[in-house]
Design a protein around this motif. Structure first.
Motif, PDB file in Angstrom:
ATOM      1  N   UNK A  71       0.827  -1.209   0.000  1.00 17.27           N
ATOM      2  CA  UNK A  71       0.000   0.000   0.000  1.00 17.27           C
ATOM      3  C   UNK A  71       0.863   1.260   0.000  1.00 17.27           C
ATOM      4  N   UNK A  72       1.933   1.254   0.769  1.00 18.22           N
ATOM      5  CA  UNK A  72       2.825   2.417   0.800  1.00 18.22           C
ATOM      6  C   UNK A  72       3.464   2.640  -0.567  1.00 18.22           C
ATOM      7  N   UNK A  77       3.562   5.552  -5.778  1.00 14.49           N
ATOM      8  CA  UNK A  77       3.390   5.510  -7.232  1.00 14.49           C
ATOM      9  C   UNK A  77       2.259   6.430  -7.679  1.00 14.49           C
ATOM     10  N   UNK A  78       1.164   6.429  -6.938  1.00 18.60           N
ATOM     11  CA  UNK A  78       0.049   7.312  -7.285  1.00 18.60           C
ATOM     12  C   UNK A  78       0.440   8.780  -7.154  1.00 18.60           C
ATOM     13  N   UNK A  79       1.237   9.107  -6.148  1.00 18.37           N
ATOM     14  CA  UNK A  79       1.691  10.495  -5.992  1.00 18.37           C
ATOM     15  C   UNK A  79       2.556  10.899  -7.194  1.00 18.37           C
ATOM     16  N   UNK A  82       0.292  11.404 -10.153  1.00 21.65           N
ATOM     17  CA  UNK A  82      -0.417  12.692 -10.068  1.00 21.65           C
ATOM     18  C   UNK A  82       0.501  13.839 -10.496  1.00 21.65           C
ATOM     19  N   UNK A  83       1.754  13.814 -10.020  1.00 19.93           N
ATOM     20  CA  UNK A  83       2.704  14.866 -10.415  1.00 19.93           C
ATOM     21  C   UNK A  83       2.928  14.838 -11.923  1.00 19.93           C
ATOM     22  N   UNK A  84       3.044  13.639 -12.486  1.00 23.33           N
ATOM     23  CA  UNK A  84       3.260  13.508 -13.924  1.00 23.33           C
ATOM     24  C   UNK A  84       2.052  14.017 -14.705  1.00 23.33           C
ATOM     25  N   UNK A  85       0.850  13.649 -14.260  1.00 27.87           N
ATOM     26  CA  UNK A  85      -0.356  14.112 -14.945  1.00 27.87           C
ATOM     27  C   UNK A  85      -0.525  15.620 -14.818  1.00 27.87           C
TER      28      UNK A  85
END
Length: 104
Positions: A71-72, A77-79, A82-85
């Motif tokens: 989960x961590x 990875x999601x953070x 988000x930065x990439x998007x």
């Protein structure tokens, strides 16, 4: 005659009491043996069950730790995604602005 009836009554009651007493003693022995056997089996099952439960608890704790780590990693990875998007969206708006300036 009364003496004969009293003796017969004592014999009948005495014999009946003796038979009931003997059967009761046999039943008591059987019940005690069965109870001892059942108690041994219950103790055996409890000990085996507790050992199995402890092993499964340890496995579950290990899997929980693995899931927490996963989960961590997923949150990191999601953070990054988000930065990439966000960067892509900002770049796209700049490109649109430049296209408007060049065309316009």
């Amino acid at each position: 005659m009364l003496l004969v009836v009293a003796i017969a009554w004592l014999v009948i009651v005495g014999a009946t009491s003796t038979v009931v007493g003997i059967r009761g003693a046999r039943t008591y022995k059987r019940v005690r043996t069965a109870q001892t056997s059942i108690e041994k089996q219950v103790r055996s099952l409890e000990e085996g069950g507790l050992a199995t439960l402890r092993a499964k608890t340890e496995q579950l704790n290990g899997k929980t730790a693995e899931m927490q780590a996963a989960l961590e990693r997923l949150e990191k990875s999601l953070a990054r995604l988000r930065r990439l998007l966000d960067a892509f969206a900002r770049g796209r708006s700049w490109v649109r602005t430049l296209i408007r300036v060049v065309r316009g």
